[in-house]
Design a protein around this motif. Structure first.
Motif, short mmCIF file in Angstrom:
data_model
loop_
_atom_site.label_atom_id
_atom_site.label_comp_id
_atom_site.label_asym_id
_atom_site.label_seq_id
_atom_site.Cartn_x
_atom_site.Cartn_y
_atom_site.Cartn_z
N GLY A 1 0.86 -1.15 0.06
CA GLY A 1 0.05 -0.21 -0.06
C GLY A 1 0.97 1.11 0.10
O GLY A 1 1.89 1.36 0.61
N LEU A 2 0.46 2.19 -0.87
CA LEU A 2 1.10 3.78 -0.66
C LEU A 2 -0.27 4.83 -0.66
O LEU A 2 -1.17 4.57 -0.98
N GLY A 3 0.10 5.74 0.06
CA GLY A 3 -0.91 6.73 0.32
C GLY A 3 -0.39 8.04 0.67
O GLY A 3 0.82 8.26 1.01
N ILE A 4 -1.21 9.05 0.47
CA ILE A 4 -0.99 10.37 0.60
C ILE A 4 -2.06 11.13 1.40
O ILE A 4 -3.15 10.85 1.08
N GLY A 5 -1.77 11.69 2.57
CA GLY A 5 -2.76 12.34 3.20
C GLY A 5 -2.69 13.83 3.33
O GLY A 5 -1.43 14.11 3.63
N TYR A 6 -3.61 14.65 3.29
CA TYR A 6 -3.29 16.33 3.12
C TYR A 6 -4.51 16.64 3.95
O TYR A 6 -5.73 16.58 3.75
N ARG A 7 -4.27 17.68 4.85
CA ARG A 7 -5.08 18.44 5.53
C ARG A 7 -5.09 19.87 4.94
O ARG A 7 -4.12 20.52 5.02
N PHE A 8 -6.11 20.21 4.40
CA PHE A 8 -6.64 21.37 3.99
C PHE A 8 -6.92 22.52 5.07
O PHE A 8 -6.33 23.72 4.80
N ASP A 9 -7.42 22.30 6.03
CA ASP A 9 -7.56 23.14 7.40
C ASP A 9 -7.76 22.22 8.38
O ASP A 9 -7.78 20.90 8.35
N GLU A 10 -7.97 22.84 9.57
CA GLU A 10 -7.99 22.14 10.74
C GLU A 10 -9.25 21.13 10.80
O GLU A 10 -9.21 20.49 11.64
N ASP A 11 -10.07 21.48 9.90
CA ASP A 11 -11.36 20.73 9.80
C ASP A 11 -11.56 19.73 8.90
O ASP A 11 -12.46 18.97 8.68
N THR A 12 -10.70 19.67 7.91
CA THR A 12 -10.77 18.89 6.58
C THR A 12 -9.51 18.14 5.94
O THR A 12 -8.40 18.86 5.92
N ASP A 13 -9.56 16.75 5.94
CA ASP A 13 -8.54 15.87 5.53
C ASP A 13 -9.06 15.04 4.52
O ASP A 13 -10.03 14.66 4.26
N ILE A 14 -8.29 14.97 3.37
CA ILE A 14 -8.40 14.08 2.33
C ILE A 14 -7.02 13.22 2.44
O ILE A 14 -5.99 13.33 2.29
N ASP A 15 -7.52 12.01 1.90
CA ASP A 15 -6.46 10.50 1.76
C ASP A 15 -6.63 10.07 0.46
O ASP A 15 -7.75 9.89 0.16
N LEU A 16 -5.72 9.88 -0.19
CA LEU A 16 -5.72 9.39 -1.71
C LEU A 16 -4.78 7.87 -1.53
O LEU A 16 -3.56 7.96 -0.83
N SER A 17 -5.21 7.02 -1.76
CA SER A 17 -4.54 5.66 -1.45
C SER A 17 -4.44 4.49 -2.59
O SER A 17 -5.38 4.61 -3.38
N LEU A 18 -3.62 3.72 -2.67
CA LEU A 18 -3.22 2.90 -3.86
C LEU A 18 -2.90 1.39 -2.94
O LEU A 18 -1.86 1.65 -2.50
N GLY A 19 -3.65 0.54 -3.04
CA GLY A 19 -3.29 -1.06 -2.70
C GLY A 19 -3.13 -2.00 -3.72
O GLY A 19 -3.66 -1.87 -4.88
N PHE A 20 -2.36 -2.79 -3.64
CA PHE A 20 -1.98 -4.04 -4.55
C PHE A 20 -1.92 -5.11 -3.71
O PHE A 20 -1.00 -5.33 -3.02
N LEU A 21 -2.53 -6.27 -4.14
CA LEU A 21 -2.54 -7.47 -3.66
C LEU A 21 -2.20 -8.61 -4.67
O LEU A 21 -2.87 -8.33 -5.81
N ARG A 22 -1.05 -9.52 -4.58
CA ARG A 22 -0.91 -10.46 -5.59
C ARG A 22 -0.73 -11.61 -4.92
O ARG A 22 -0.39 -11.87 -3.60
N SER A 23 -1.22 -12.62 -5.79
CA SER A 23 -0.93 -14.20 -5.32
C SER A 23 -0.89 -15.10 -6.51
O SER A 23 -1.61 -15.06 -7.41
#
Length: 554
Positions: free
Chosen positions: A485-507
């Motif tokens: 997994g890889l991700g980025i979290g960004y806080r726009f202000d003290e009340d708002t957060d956005i996360d963008l994530s990428l996951g990869f499972l292999r078998s």
């Protein structure tokens, strides 16, 4: 001959039950929270926002005031399946399996002279079971599975209590293929899902260091399957030999004497073939309300270190649904031929065989199923002021799926035959031994605070399979797996957060011929399900997950 009517119903129920459970192993925690994916699901000591309802309810005390959490998860399942013939491949002396043989259908030889190097039976598109409409929908080639989730929490000003609820999907998985796909004998279409639509939760801050919490999950569980069926078994090979060698002189000119001696089994227009299709099966079972609960504890003695513990209870269910079977002509004719002879009728009566197999059978089916309990503990530790590492260790009681029993609303003709071969079968019930295991699993995650607003995350979770080596198959295209997994979290202000994530499972899985009793085991005792008996089987599964999360405080 005793084996033959043990065909679509019994085998497809094994497919339905085993596949749903093993897909739970595959899809566990893949569609709950995207931030957790990027941390290798090592979040027990640092649960992600309102998703703490699932991962550790004690973490809800971190949420102040009124908060909402909305996220969208998109998952793409890329499942490749490959079949090939090993040296010496045959089923009772026959190797002209059209699945892997290049010979023309009118080739008189029973042995294949030219094998295909490999045959692909890849999944072609994703499928979803639509709740309450009780219908499976194919999404089309290239379309991913969507899993929107959301939640709300409230901590009254000055209170040590926090209240929350969330809607999420602990398990969503499904796939399908067009007619003629080589993989269709272990599921042309499959959809498995568990959706928690309401989860009232409460957390209490005991003091500045210790918090406890609990949640109740109200979930919808569904499973649906459509599959082709075939049985390349030694006993079917014996019947083909009898039809082609013993019965040939009597075709069209049989008499009472030959009928008595041969039990009427030569009175058929279409003989049995171990590589022929035996029928088609559709099964679906649901439960609208499946309750469970989570208990959590979180201890943070310092700003640098924290410990978390969660217990997720089992969910005992009574799934109910319907089945429908379309029986192929050859097995129907065999039973009809048996009952066309006086000696055959006597034999059928002694063995309590059915006198007739209809072209279509349908009815109601139910089963007790337990979604297994889960225990997980973890720590978080700031190895640097801006770098935190999370490590979790968890255990799930998949041994609860050692066996389970299907029950029917009426006696089933197929089960009348099966009970002669197994103590696990009665006229209207079937108990299936699966022998699942309960392994321990761990995960690790890193979170780096690049700035006061920006956080970077990475995680890794190796998943040990709960499926025994002798039960692996193409419907559950996974053994051991790795989740990145890889991700980025960004806080726009003290009340708002956005996360963008990428996951990869292999078998990747390799199932050599004659090693799995739910895929390719050979011999006279593979009585229930081995559609690829004697063949080498390989699977390669890749699951790509993309998610966006929006959290705000009011």
């Amino acid at each position: 001959m005793k084996y033959l009517p043990l065909r679509p119903l019994v085998s497809a129920l094994i497919l339905t039950g085993a596949s749903s459970q093993a897909f739970a192993v595959l899809g566990l925690n893949l569609s709950v929270d995207i931030r957790s994916l990027t941390m290798g699901n090592a979040v027990t000591a640092d649960p992600p926002g309102i998703s703490a309802v699932h991962f550790n309810p004690a973490g809800l005390t971190k949420l102040k005031g009124l908060q909402t959490d909305v996220q969208g998860i998109v998952a793409n399942f890329d499942i490749q399946r490959e079949f090939s013939a090993p040296a010496g491949y045959n089923v009772f002396g026959y190797s002209d399996d059209p699945l892997i043989c290049n010979d023309a259908p009118d080739n008189p030889s029973n042995l294949c002279t030219s094998y295909k190097d490999k045959v692909n039976g890849d999944v072609e598109y994703a499928s979803l079971f639509v709740p309450f409409l009780n219908k499976t929908v194919d999404l089309g080639k290239g379309w991913p599975v969507l899993a929107p989730t959301g939640g709300v929490s409230y901590n009254p000003p000055g209170s040590k209590f926090t209240y929350a609820t969330a809607a999420y999907a602990p398990l969503v998985a499904g796939f399908g293929a067009e007619n003629g796909n080589a993989g269709n004998y272990m599921g042309q279409q499959l959809a498995i899902e568990r959706i928690t639509y309401l989860s009232p939760s409460i957390a209490y801050e005991v003091n500045d260091q210790l918090s406890i919490g609990a949640s109740i999950g109200m979930s919808y569980q569904a499973m649906a399957l459509k599959t082709d069926l075939r049985f390349p078994n030694e006993m079917i090979g014996v019947l083909r030999m009898i039809n082609e060698n013993v019965c040939t002189p009597f075709k069209g000119n049989s008499n009472a004497i030959t009928d008595l001696i041969l039990f009427g089994i030569c009175n058929v227009d279409e003989g049995m073939n171990p590589f022929g299709q035996f029928g088609k099966l559709e099964v679906q079972m649901t439960q609208s309300l499946s309750p469970s609960f989570n208990l959590g504890l979180m201890w943070e003695p310092t700003d640098e270190f924290g410990f978390g513990l969660v217990y997720q209870s089992p969910a005992k269910m009574r799934l109910r649904g319907k089945y429908m079977i379309n029986n192929a002509n050859a097995p129907r004719q065999l039973i009809s031929g048996l009952n066309s002879s006086a000696t055959g009728q006597i034999l059928a009566a002694i063995l309590d065989f059915p006198s007739y197999i209809p072209p279509t059978e349908s009815g109601l089916v139910s089963m007790n199923l337990e979604y297994p309990e889960h225990i997980q503990a973890g720590i978080k530790y700031k190895i640097l002021p801006d770098l935190q590492v999370n490590v979790d260790l968890g255990w799930t009681d998949y041994k609860a799926w050692n066996s389970f029993t299907f029950e029917f609303d009426r006696p089933i003709s197929a089960l009348k035959i099966a009970k002669l071969l197994s103590n696990n079968v009665t006229n209207n019930s079937l108990t299936l031994p699966l022998g699942f295991q309960s392994p321990w699993n761990w995960g690790i995650g890193l979170e780096y605070s690049a700035t006061d607003r920006l956080k970077l995350r990475a995680g890794y979770e190796p998943r040990t399979s709960s499926i025994p080596d002798d039960k692996r198959n193409t419907m559950i295209p996974i053994n051991n797996a790795q989740l990145f997994g890889l991700g980025i979290g960004y806080r726009f202000d003290e009340d708002t957060d956005i996360d963008l994530s990428l996951g990869f499972l292999r078998s990747r899985d390799n199932i050599p011929a004659n090693t799995s009793t739910l895929s390719n085991y050979t011999g006279i005792d593979n009585l229930l399900l081995n559609p690829y008996a004697g063949l080498n089987v390989k699977t390669n599964t890749k699951v790509t997950i993309l998610g966006l999360n929006y959290r705000t405080r009011w």
